[in-house]
Motif scaffolding. Structure first.
Motif, PDB file in Angstrom:
ATOM      1  N   LEU A   7      41.600  48.064  60.949  1.00 43.51           N
ATOM      2  CA  LEU A   7      42.660  48.895  60.378  1.00 43.51           C
ATOM      3  C   LEU A   7      43.197  48.259  59.090  1.00 43.51           C
ATOM      4  CD1 LEU A   7      44.226  51.483  61.460  1.00 43.51           C
ATOM      5  CD2 LEU A   7      46.048  49.878  61.990  1.00 43.51           C
ATOM      6  N   ARG A   8      43.470  46.941  59.182  1.00 45.88           N
ATOM      7  CA  ARG A   8      44.055  46.236  58.026  1.00 45.88           C
ATOM      8  C   ARG A   8      43.058  46.200  56.870  1.00 45.88           C
ATOM      9  NH1 ARG A   8      49.533  44.742  59.588  1.00 45.88           N
ATOM     10  NH2 ARG A   8      49.360  46.087  61.392  1.00 45.88           N
ATOM     11  N   PHE A  55      62.124  68.306  56.035  1.00 43.10           N
ATOM     12  CA  PHE A  55      61.327  67.098  56.290  1.00 43.10           C
ATOM     13  C   PHE A  55      62.169  65.843  56.059  1.00 43.10           C
ATOM     14  CE2 PHE A  55      58.307  63.785  55.646  1.00 43.10           C
ATOM     15  CZ  PHE A  55      57.200  64.148  56.395  1.00 43.10           C
ATOM     16  N   GLY A  56      62.929  65.867  54.971  1.00 41.51           N
ATOM     17  CA  GLY A  56      63.838  64.732  54.731  1.00 41.51           C
ATOM     18  C   GLY A  56      63.195  63.563  54.024  1.00 41.51           C
ATOM     19  N   ALA A  61      59.269  58.695  53.378  1.00 45.98           N
ATOM     20  CA  ALA A  61      58.485  58.687  54.613  1.00 45.98           C
ATOM     21  C   ALA A  61      57.121  58.059  54.353  1.00 45.98           C
ATOM     22  CB  ALA A  61      58.325  60.100  55.152  1.00 45.98           C
ATOM     23  N   GLN A  64      57.435  54.440  54.086  1.00 48.00           N
ATOM     24  CA  GLN A  64      57.619  53.842  55.423  1.00 48.00           C
ATOM     25  C   GLN A  64      56.315  53.818  56.200  1.00 48.00           C
ATOM     26  OE1 GLN A  64      60.941  55.638  57.515  1.00 48.00           O
ATOM     27  NE2 GLN A  64      62.266  55.315  55.733  1.00 48.00           N
ATOM     28  N   CYS A  65      55.524  54.887  56.027  1.00 45.90           N
ATOM     29  CA  CYS A  65      54.231  54.915  56.709  1.00 45.90           C
ATOM     30  C   CYS A  65      53.357  53.778  56.215  1.00 45.90           C
ATOM     31  CB  CYS A  65      53.513  56.240  56.457  1.00 45.90           C
ATOM     32  SG  CYS A  65      54.223  57.586  57.395  1.00 45.90           S
ATOM     33  N   ALA A  68      54.553  50.756  57.675  1.00 43.57           N
ATOM     34  CA  ALA A  68      54.235  50.695  59.094  1.00 43.57           C
ATOM     35  C   ALA A  68      52.799  50.257  59.306  1.00 43.57           C
ATOM     36  CB  ALA A  68      54.461  52.067  59.732  1.00 43.57           C
TER      37      ALA A  68
ATOM     38  N   ASN B  28      48.808  66.494  67.343  1.00 43.20           N
ATOM     39  CA  ASN B  28      49.068  66.125  65.953  1.00 43.20           C
ATOM     40  C   ASN B  28      50.573  66.111  65.720  1.00 43.20           C
ATOM     41  OD1 ASN B  28      49.993  68.761  65.181  1.00 43.20           O
ATOM     42  ND2 ASN B  28      47.837  69.423  65.226  1.00 43.20           N
ATOM     43  N   GLY B  49      60.506  63.313  58.667  1.00 45.54           N
ATOM     44  CA  GLY B  49      60.537  62.112  57.817  1.00 45.54           C
ATOM     45  C   GLY B  49      60.609  60.835  58.619  1.00 45.54           C
ATOM     46  N   TYR B  52      56.792  60.705  61.259  1.00 46.15           N
ATOM     47  CA  TYR B  52      55.507  60.196  60.783  1.00 46.15           C
ATOM     48  C   TYR B  52      55.464  58.675  60.676  1.00 46.15           C
ATOM     49  CZ  TYR B  52      53.368  64.704  60.374  1.00 46.15           C
ATOM     50  OH  TYR B  52      52.823  65.895  60.685  1.00 46.15           O
ATOM     51  N   PRO B  53      56.502  58.052  60.082  1.00 46.15           N
ATOM     52  CA  PRO B  53      56.489  56.580  60.091  1.00 46.15           C
ATOM     53  C   PRO B  53      56.384  56.019  61.503  1.00 46.15           C
ATOM     54  CG  PRO B  53      58.123  57.358  58.561  1.00 46.15           C
ATOM     55  CD  PRO B  53      57.599  58.584  59.267  1.00 46.15           C
ATOM     56  N   LEU B  55      54.868  57.386  64.075  1.00 46.37           N
ATOM     57  CA  LEU B  55      53.467  57.526  64.497  1.00 46.37           C
ATOM     58  C   LEU B  55      52.596  56.422  63.885  1.00 46.37           C
ATOM     59  CD1 LEU B  55      52.999  61.395  64.298  1.00 46.37           C
ATOM     60  CD2 LEU B  55      52.707  59.951  66.332  1.00 46.37           C
ATOM     61  N   HIS B  56      52.845  56.170  62.591  1.00 47.02           N
ATOM     62  CA  HIS B  56      52.046  55.144  61.927  1.00 47.02           C
ATOM     63  C   HIS B  56      52.329  53.758  62.471  1.00 47.02           C
ATOM     64  CE1 HIS B  56      50.017  57.312  58.538  1.00 47.02           C
ATOM     65  NE2 HIS B  56      50.765  58.275  59.074  1.00 47.02           N
ATOM     66  N   ARG B  57      53.600  53.534  62.856  1.00 41.34           N
ATOM     67  CA  ARG B  57      53.921  52.246  63.459  1.00 41.34           C
ATOM     68  C   ARG B  57      53.181  52.068  64.777  1.00 41.34           C
ATOM     69  NH1 ARG B  57      59.043  53.016  61.291  1.00 41.34           N
ATOM     70  NH2 ARG B  57      59.742  54.169  63.111  1.00 41.34           N
ATOM     71  N   GLU B  59      50.465  53.460  65.635  1.00 40.98           N
ATOM     72  CA  GLU B  59      49.043  53.282  65.368  1.00 40.98           C
ATOM     73  C   GLU B  59      48.764  51.830  64.973  1.00 40.98           C
ATOM     74  OE1 GLU B  59      47.442  55.679  62.242  1.00 40.98           O
ATOM     75  OE2 GLU B  59      45.389  55.070  62.684  1.00 40.98           O
ATOM     76  N   ALA B  60      49.668  51.292  64.126  1.00 35.42           N
ATOM     77  CA  ALA B  60      49.487  49.914  63.680  1.00 35.42           C
ATOM     78  C   ALA B  60      49.562  48.948  64.852  1.00 35.42           C
ATOM     79  CB  ALA B  60      50.545  49.553  62.636  1.00 35.42           C
ATOM     80  N   ARG B  62      48.481  49.622  67.746  1.00 36.07           N
ATOM     81  CA  ARG B  62      47.346  49.979  68.598  1.00 36.07           C
ATOM     82  C   ARG B  62      47.803  50.608  69.916  1.00 36.07           C
ATOM     83  NH1 ARG B  62      43.754  50.876  65.606  1.00 36.07           N
ATOM     84  NH2 ARG B  62      42.072  50.557  67.104  1.00 36.07           N
ATOM     85  N   TRP B  68      40.731  62.616  63.253  1.00 37.02           N
ATOM     86  CA  TRP B  68      40.827  63.915  62.560  1.00 37.02           C
ATOM     87  C   TRP B  68      40.091  64.965  63.387  1.00 37.02           C
ATOM     88  CZ3 TRP B  68      43.876  65.103  58.512  1.00 37.02           C
ATOM     89  CH2 TRP B  68      44.484  64.006  57.857  1.00 37.02           C
ATOM     90  N   LYS B  78      45.461  65.536  61.894  1.00 40.14           N
ATOM     91  CA  LYS B  78      45.276  64.200  62.471  1.00 40.14           C
ATOM     92  C   LYS B  78      45.881  64.217  63.870  1.00 40.14           C
ATOM     93  CE  LYS B  78      45.888  59.398  60.997  1.00 40.14           C
ATOM     94  NZ  LYS B  78      46.737  58.541  60.132  1.00 40.14           N
ATOM     95  N   TYR B  80      46.751  62.296  67.476  1.00 39.17           N
ATOM     96  CA  TYR B  80      47.049  60.972  68.020  1.00 39.17           C
ATOM     97  C   TYR B  80      46.775  60.956  69.511  1.00 39.17           C
ATOM     98  CZ  TYR B  80      49.190  59.968  63.548  1.00 39.17           C
ATOM     99  OH  TYR B  80      49.386  59.774  62.223  1.00 39.17           O
TER     100      TYR B  80
END
Lengths: 901, 111
Positions: A7-8, A55-56, A61, A64-65, A68, B28, B49, B52-53, B55-57, B59-60, B62, B68, B78, B80
């Protein structure tokens, strides 16, 4: 783990792909949401806007993703580095100034650290060197008159110590020994060491060829074996691999070669001044100590150096206590008060240099701090210009931490560049240090830039990057978005905070620079004092030639190295002096052993009262020199009372001596010494001899210009001929121009003896102050650099302040302020900071210069004159640094100033 | 300071909710959002807003893996999916959560 790594890595290398995916993912959501709104009856545009609102903060975002996913650390670092490099390249002037400033600071630190590392930190090249201890005799009653604390040891004491101690695994003795090597080529004079068989194993070294000594070879009769140094083996024997077992003729006796030492091995090192023992500069050979029965019984002659290896886990204090107990028993047994002193070998070798080196390391760290302050200043100025850039990045979702990280990355990049250039400077600087360094710097041949120096440079580069980068980064990242983004940008709050840091930097720079300057000022004053010292003789126009006679040809009736040479030796020197006298350009000639300031030191015990054997406490010690009759005249040493030596004070004539004023002060404070007799031990036969005092001469600085004269005795050299002599000639012109001719004259007497040093007396004087000159020079360079840096720092802060206040100054001038008022305003503002800094600096110097005490001569570490003068110097320089920007302020045109910004 | 604390608190809870929603099937981001709205109504307000972060956290860390796939409306999205580690984490967090809320509830009832 593997998944994480994938991933990294993907994050790092497939950046675009990931960005696209992120876009697509969020787009999917937004489109769905838009459709929902459209289905509710909104127009597509309105629906899209509503979806975005709902969405904000899409960009935040996204940021932040990215965070993350941890793309960040490596990815962002790379990004920051590239960004930082671009910004630095865009401002080449700024970058160059910052890098050069840092390189100077870091380079100086690395250079000094290289020296400290090689001399103090790197272990001595022996097995477990921390367990090696030198053992010396202490003779308390002689310490005051001789100024000496470590005395060499008698064979008897060595044997008693070896038998009685509980602390040492092994204990070995060694002394210097000279040989004439003859047969197979030119006869050659060799300097070497007579060592007990266990010395080399004790040090943990093995022979490169053959072996070291066997215990049974450490006995008289079995001791005709020799170990050669690597360089002698290479030079004299052409690296003969079959050398082991070959016979050599040394002092007319046959020795068998049993070993060759490894290359680079040198013990004792040429740098270890072992309590007045004169070991050769280069050890050519080792022979067994093999003490004879009469030597072993002789407790009077102090000539052995003793070294011991402590048993594991025995501390130096425990060993000292153990040896003290042994010494106590010996005092009772021999009714003669002597102590014992342990000194670690490390300390023995580098002890003297340690203090000065640590001071340099501290001073150079100060220089780096000042350099850091300057770069921080530059960064602050630049941060003001980059204010808007920071604001925009922040608005786009960069957190404060993120901004700090980016700014710090830039600082570190700068620091690393500075460190790299600094390392180059350091490598060059170390060479310079060794070249200009004092001749007696210990372990100088081992000084080099090694891995530890690289590590140190890297570390201080990182550290400086953080030190000078942190404050500006914190400042720059403290943002009020609304204010910042407005036209006209800088907010008063931020800039006042920044000005506070700047003021603080100026104050601390001035303070630190003042401490360094005062330190250097004290050293310079000491040095000037030292150069003004009267050595007791006139060093101008004196040529000196060191002569050593070959052993076999000049041996006296008693064979042995420490016995007087034969009368042929006296005749030789007499002839040589006569020949020198007749040379054109030579006004007078003579000879002495040892010559003042030559590093040689000899002493002899004597008794004043007419009793023999003396009672304990009646034996005194004073320096002993052998001189030719004309020596005092040649050197310009004034005779105070009595007479000088004449040609008639020869071997058959009554034994006489001349003493110096210090001797009179110590032993005849209120009596006329002329005609008094001194009694001397004759050595091996246990008898004594007396000499009558015939004259008193002025004190001479014999061992060093900065040490007080000690009691000294002069003997006529023909009454005790010596193997070595330094011939001196007073010339009418440049002494060195006569060097070749003088050498020819001496060789004409006997072509077989060796002249190994031709120097002028002024060179000897110069050598004797080289350590102090080096210390002074180094500290002065550091102080000068710090003064320049501090001046630049003050100047740049004031210049920036003037630029900031242009508008205000314009208004003032428009309202009628004159140039003088403006000048006063600006200079006043700067000088207030300088004065605060100077006050702090004076206080700090007052507390800190104490560490210099050992390095000063004739000046107190808190010498008020030096403090005042140096402070004045600093204020003058600071005034100029304030005046230049202030003058520019007076040139401000009010009209332009008011339109400014 | 204060604001940050609140989001932090929300974050942990949000991640727990996501894990729970993914327990039965891969989803998704849009689906997850709809379900949160459906299940909790107006009580918990979650913006995309912050979803999504989160979700990505996950994922990071694991706890979920992403893939997809094609959504119901035939669009690429996408998805999850919970991993074994994610399941374990869900169990652990649910337990903590229940113990915590249980304790608070009992205090509120009995104190």
């Amino acid at each position: 783990m593997l998944g994480w790594l994938k991933l990294r890595l993907r994050a790092l290398f497939r950046k675009n792909e990931i960005e696209n995916e992120l876009d697509e993912e969020l787009r999917f959501y937004l489109e769905n949401q838009t459709e929902v709104y459209v289905a509710q009856g909104m127009s597509p545009e309105v629906a899209r806007a509503a979806a975005l609102r709902e969405f904000g903060g899409v960009e935040q975002a996204k940021e932040q993703c990215r965070d993350a996913r941890g793309v960040s650390l490596i990815e962002e670092l790379w990004q920051d580095l590239r960004y930082g490099a671009r910004t630095l390249l865009k401002k080449p002037g700024f970058t160059a100034v910052a890098v050069i400033t840092l390189a100077l600071g870091i380079g100086a630190n690395s250079a000094i650290f290289s020296v400290v590392n090689s001399i103090l930190l790197r272990a001595l090249p022996y097995k477990e060197p921390q367990r090696l201890m030198m053992v010396w005799t202490r003779i308390t009653q002689l310490e005051s008159t001789s100024g000496q604390t470590q005395f060499s040891n008698s064979a008897t004491d060595f044997i008693e110590w070896r038998n009685q101690n509980q602390s040492f695994e092994q204990i070995a003795a060694f002394s210097n020994h000279n040989f004439n090597l003859s047969g197979g080529g030119e006869p050659e004079f060799l300097g070497g060491v007579r060592a007990s068989a266990n010395l080399l194993p004790l040090l943990g070294v093995e022979a490169k060829l053959g072996r070291t000594f066997r215990t049974e070879e450490d006995q008289p009769g079995a001791d005709r074996v020799v170990i050669l140094s690597h360089s002698l083996w290479q030079r004299r024997f052409a690296s003969d691999p079959e050398i082991i077992g070959k016979k050599l003729t040394l002092n007319e006796e046959t020795y068998t070669v049993v070993g060759v030492m490894p290359p680079g091995f040198q013990f004792p090192g040429k740098d270890s001044m072992l309590a007045g023992l004169r070991f050769p500069q280069k050890v050519d050979f080792y022979i067994p100590l093999a003490l004879t029965a009469s030597e072993a019984r002789d407790r009077g002659r102090l000539y052995l150096a003793v070294i011991g290896r402590l048993k594991p886990h025995v501390t130096i204090a425990q060993a000292q206590a153990d040896m003290d107990a042994v010494a106590e028993r010996l005092v009772k047994q021999y009714k003669n008060g002597r102590g014992v002193m342990l000194v670690s070998l490390q300390h023995q070798v580098v002890g003297k240099a340690r203090n000065a080196l640590l001071i340099f390391l501290g001073a150079v760290a100060f220089v780096l701090l000042i350099a850091c302050a300057n770069v921080a200043n530059l960064l602050l100025t630049r941060a003001a210009a980059r204010h808007k850039e920071m604001a925009i990045r922040s608005a786009l979702g960069a957190s404060r931490l993120r901004l700090i990280r980016q700014l710090l990355t830039e600082s570190l990049l700068l620091a690393m560049l500075g460190g790299t250039v600094g390392l180059v400077l350091a490598i060059w600087g170390v060479k310079l240090l060794i070249a200009i360094g004092p001749t007696n710097l210990p372990r100088a041949d081992a000084i080099s830039v090694d891995g530890r120096v690289f590590g140190f440079t890297l570390l201080i580069s990182l550290l400086t990057g953080i030190i000078f980068g942190l404050a500006p980064a914190l400042q720059a990242s403290r943002l009020d978005l609304n204010e910042s983004l407005k036209e006209g940008g800088t907010t008063s709050a931020v800039s006042s905070g920044r000005n506070r840091i700047r003021s603080l930097l100026v104050v601390s720079q001035v303070a630190v620079a003042l401490v360094l300057l005062i330190g250097a000022g004290l050293m310079i004053r000491s040095f000037v004092r030292l150069l003004g010292v009267d050595p007791g003789f006139d060093p101008q126009h004196i040529l000196t030639l060191d002569v050593r006679l070959p052993f076999h040809k000049y041996a006296g009736p008693q064979a042995g190295n420490d016995q007087p040479a034969g009368p042929q030796a006296a005749a030789f020197f007499q002839q040589a002096i006569e020949r020198l006298k007749t040379m054109p350009g030579v006004r007078a000639a003579g000879g002495a052993n040892p010559l003042p300031l030559s590093g040689g030191e000899e002493g002899s015990g004597f008794v004043i009262a007419g009793r023999w054997p003396p009672a304990p406490g009646e034996v005194f010690n004073a320096g002993r020199r052998w001189v030719s009759p004309d020596y005092f005249k040649v050197m310009g040493i004034r005779l105070q009372t009595g007479r000088a030596f004449t040609e008639s004070d020869g071997s058959g004539a009554p034994r006489v001596l001349i003493i110096n004023e210090a001797f009179v002060g110590a032993f005849f404070p209120d009596k006329d010494p002329i005609g008094k007799r001194l009694f001397f031990n004759r050595g091996s036969d246990g008898g004594y001899a007396w000499r009558e005092i015939v004259g008193v001469v002025k004190d001479v600085k014999h061992s060093a210009l900065d040490s007080d004269p000690k009691p000294e005795m002069y003997f006529p050299f023909s009454q005790f001929p010596s193997w070595n002599m330094t011939l001196v000639a007073r010339t009418s012109g440049d002494p060195m121009s006569l060097a070749v001719a003088a050498r020819r004259q001496v060789l004409a007497v006997d072509p077989n003896q060796a002249i190994y040093n031709i120097r002028t007396m002024e060179q000897l004087m110069d050598n004797s102050v080289s350590q102090r000159r080096f210390n002074m020079l180094l500290l002065s360079i550091f102080a000068a650099v710090s003064l320049v840096l501090a001046a630049v720092g003050i100047y740049s802060v004031m210049a920036y302040s003037v630029a900031q206040r242009t508008q205000e100054i314009g208004v003032r001038m428009a309202l009628g302020a004159r140039a003088a008022n403006v000048l006063k305003l600006i200079i006043g503002q700067g000088m207030v900071l300088v004065l605060i800094g100077a006050a702090l600096g004076l206080a700090a110097a007052f507390a800190l210069t104490r560490v210099l005490t050992g390095l000063l001569y004739g000046v107190s570490p808190t010498d008020p004159a030096t403090f005042a003068m140096i402070a004045l110097l600093l204020l003058c320089v600071a005034l100029v640094a304030c005046y230049l920007p202030a003058r520019r302020a007076t040139k401000v045109d009010p009209i332009i100033a008011l339109r400014y910004e | 300071m204060n604001k940050e604390k609140k989001t932090e608190l929300l974050q942990g809870t949000l991640e727990l909710l996501i894990l729970r929603l993914l327990q039965s099937e891969p989803l998704n981001g849009w689906d997850i959002m709809q379900r949160i709205r459906l299940v909790s109504g107006a009580v918990i307000k979650v913006s995309a807003g912050s979803l999504y972060p989160a979700l990505h956290r996950l994922e990071a860390r694991r706890l979920v893996v992403a893939e997809w796939d094609v959504s119901e409306k035939n669009r690429r999205a996408k998805f999850y999916k919970l991993t074994a580690a994610g399941r374990k984490q869900l169990e652990a967090e649910r337990e903590t959560w229940e113990r915590y809320t249980g304790a608070v509830a009992s205090i509120l009832r009995n104190a």
